[in-house]
Design a protein around this motif. Sequence first.
Motif, PDB file in Angstrom:
ATOM      1  N   HIS A  85      -8.789 -35.526 -18.852  1.00 23.10           N
ATOM      2  CA  HIS A  85      -9.067 -34.737 -17.590  1.00 23.10           C
ATOM      3  C   HIS A  85     -10.403 -35.336 -17.247  1.00 23.10           C
ATOM      4  CE1 HIS A  85      -7.228 -30.828 -18.636  1.00 23.10           C
ATOM      5  NE2 HIS A  85      -6.253 -31.561 -18.517  1.00 23.10           N
ATOM      6  N   ASP A  86     -11.681 -36.150 -17.783  1.00 24.13           N
ATOM      7  CA  ASP A  86     -12.700 -36.652 -17.314  1.00 24.13           C
ATOM      8  C   ASP A  86     -12.195 -37.786 -16.364  1.00 24.13           C
ATOM      9  OD1 ASP A  86     -14.543 -37.773 -16.020  1.00 24.13           O
ATOM     10  OD2 ASP A  86     -14.297 -39.337 -18.197  1.00 24.13           O
ATOM     11  N   CYS A  87     -10.681 -38.902 -16.910  1.00 21.11           N
ATOM     12  CA  CYS A  87     -10.259 -39.873 -16.086  1.00 21.11           C
ATOM     13  C   CYS A  87      -9.794 -39.656 -14.764  1.00 21.11           C
ATOM     14  CB  CYS A  87      -9.949 -40.501 -17.239  1.00 21.11           C
ATOM     15  SG  CYS A  87     -10.974 -41.240 -18.617  1.00 21.11           S
ATOM     16  N   PHE A  88      -8.486 -38.830 -14.674  1.00 24.10           N
ATOM     17  CA  PHE A  88      -7.941 -37.908 -14.101  1.00 24.10           C
ATOM     18  C   PHE A  88      -9.066 -37.522 -12.553  1.00 24.10           C
ATOM     19  CE2 PHE A  88      -3.401 -38.167 -14.361  1.00 24.10           C
ATOM     20  CZ  PHE A  88      -3.060 -39.774 -15.058  1.00 24.10           C
ATOM     21  N   VAL A  89     -10.091 -37.889 -12.448  1.00 25.59           N
ATOM     22  CA  VAL A  89     -10.574 -37.022 -11.407  1.00 25.59           C
ATOM     23  C   VAL A  89     -12.006 -37.533 -11.151  1.00 25.59           C
ATOM     24  CG1 VAL A  89     -11.325 -34.128 -10.784  1.00 25.59           C
ATOM     25  CG2 VAL A  89     -10.222 -34.092 -12.763  1.00 25.59           C
ATOM     26  N   LYS A  90     -12.129 -38.504 -10.145  1.00 27.01           N
ATOM     27  CA  LYS A  90     -12.922 -39.327  -9.783  1.00 27.01           C
ATOM     28  C   LYS A  90     -12.927 -40.397 -10.682  1.00 27.01           C
ATOM     29  CE  LYS A  90     -16.598 -36.757  -9.180  1.00 27.01           C
ATOM     30  NZ  LYS A  90     -17.446 -37.436  -9.639  1.00 27.01           N
ATOM     31  N   GLY A  91     -11.855 -40.765 -11.839  1.00 27.15           N
ATOM     32  CA  GLY A  91     -12.064 -42.118 -12.928  1.00 27.15           C
ATOM     33  C   GLY A  91     -13.018 -41.764 -14.129  1.00 27.15           C
ATOM     34  N   CYS A  92     -13.081 -42.219 -14.676  1.00 23.97           N
ATOM     35  CA  CYS A  92     -13.283 -41.730 -16.067  1.00 23.97           C
ATOM     36  C   CYS A  92     -15.436 -41.890 -16.100  1.00 23.97           C
ATOM     37  CB  CYS A  92     -13.065 -43.315 -17.406  1.00 23.97           C
ATOM     38  SG  CYS A  92     -11.575 -43.127 -17.541  1.00 23.97           S
ATOM     39  N   ASP A  93     -16.293 -40.619 -15.854  1.00 21.97           N
ATOM     40  CA  ASP A  93     -17.177 -40.721 -15.045  1.00 21.97           C
ATOM     41  C   ASP A  93     -17.787 -39.214 -16.056  1.00 21.97           C
ATOM     42  OD1 ASP A  93     -15.779 -38.549 -13.832  1.00 21.97           O
ATOM     43  OD2 ASP A  93     -17.246 -39.137 -11.762  1.00 21.97           O
ATOM     44  N   ALA A  94     -17.504 -39.218 -16.970  1.00 18.42           N
ATOM     45  CA  ALA A  94     -17.875 -38.066 -17.273  1.00 18.42           C
ATOM     46  C   ALA A  94     -18.384 -36.781 -16.672  1.00 18.42           C
ATOM     47  CB  ALA A  94     -19.218 -38.682 -18.068  1.00 18.42           C
ATOM     48  N   SER A  95     -17.482 -36.754 -15.552  1.00 15.82           N
ATOM     49  CA  SER A  95     -17.692 -35.824 -14.830  1.00 15.82           C
ATOM     50  C   SER A  95     -17.711 -34.893 -14.763  1.00 15.82           C
ATOM     51  CB  SER A  95     -17.073 -35.864 -13.174  1.00 15.82           C
ATOM     52  OG  SER A  95     -15.943 -35.893 -13.284  1.00 15.82           O
ATOM     53  N   SER A  96     -16.463 -34.224 -15.860  1.00 20.93           N
ATOM     54  CA  SER A  96     -15.486 -32.952 -16.943  1.00 20.93           C
ATOM     55  C   SER A  96     -17.037 -32.577 -17.671  1.00 20.93           C
ATOM     56  CB  SER A  96     -14.655 -33.600 -17.311  1.00 20.93           C
ATOM     57  OG  SER A  96     -14.676 -34.119 -18.104  1.00 20.93           O
TER      58      SER A  96
HETATM   59 CA    CA Z   1     -14.541 -37.857 -13.748  1.00 19.62          CA
END
Ligand code: CA
Length: 318
Positions: free
Chosen positions: A48-59
């Motif tokens: 769920h992190d990587c599918f949204v703006k990449g693996c950037d800990a946005s989640s």
């Molecule tokens: Ca992300």
Amino acid sequence: GKKYGGYLYPQFYQHSCPKVEEIVRSVVAKAVAKEARMAASLLRLEFHDCFVKGCDASSLLDSSGVLVSEKRSNPNRNSARGFEVLDEIKSAVEKACPHTVSCADILALAARDSTVLTGGPNWEVPLGRRDSRSASLSGSNNDIPAPNNTFQTILTKFKRQGLDIVDLVALSGSHTIGSSRCTSFRQRLYNQSGNGLPDMTLDQSYAAQLKTRCPRSGGDQTLFFLDPPSPTKFDTSYFKNLVAYKGLLNSDEVLFTMNAESRKLVKLYAENQELFFQHFAQSMIKMSSISPLTGSRGEIRRICRRVNNKPLFKCISS
Ligand SMILES: [Ca+2]
Ligand code: HEM
């Protein structure tokens, strides 16, 4: 490639934080020993992190000020979990190496460790991701596949991330561990296509069994194992279920029923654990390398739930 590439490497913290992998592993091991499901929850968070703006800990970000957390999205609300474990890992890592290791890298390591701890394959995790200063609620709602999406929609969402049909089938094998809520598959039991009929591809005795705890209405949050024969063991049982028309989610069963190429892969993985493990590890490295922030982009968050405070002089000078 455009979306993933040679910026990450396993030795990134070799000198700056040589013990990071050991620290992550020990906290994850403790958490999984306390609750077996935690392995599944951490593995899913990486997806769920990587599918949204990449693996950037946005989640991992909580809502704060103008920032709206991805935790509120449809795929995550009442479902995504494991954030306390990441908090604990982060504070242990900060103690050993202050302001050095990103939350995005910690999450990628925790996903790998969760796989290994449940009996799945091991792989070297490329490192060097940095953390975003923003989240995307709309990205979380739109870019993460939903369990009632068609096969084509799911494949399209994977392709948008630079992932292919092998990645889709291999990574769906994550559903060999963990649980789903009734609300995520109810439609299949009662009204698959809006005509009041169940999903005809679902094994009837399994459907009858599911209905007893997942009624037409109510019990939305009731939990069901994604792979009932071995819910805490990372194995090929998930694929054997699909071949027997006993996939829990619609998005699981369509891998066997809706496309010849993915059907072939499901059958292969059901009978060949070594091949599944090999492809899974490869695909995890691919997924965990989607659009990382590297170099001086992003930041190293001090707390995974919130972005760092910018010092005042920066505000004035920029
Ligand atoms: Ca992300
Ligand atoms: C192919 C598209 C996918 C769809 C539609 C999907 C959908 C879902 C849904 C609906 C649940 C249950 C959530 C709930 O009801 O609370 C779930 C659980 C889970 N998913 Fe997926 N998923 C997909 C791919 C993946 C991938 C690529 C991974 C990891 C690499 C993954 C890992 C997991 C795990 C481990 C769980 C169990 C989590 C827990 O018990 O806390 N899934 N997924």
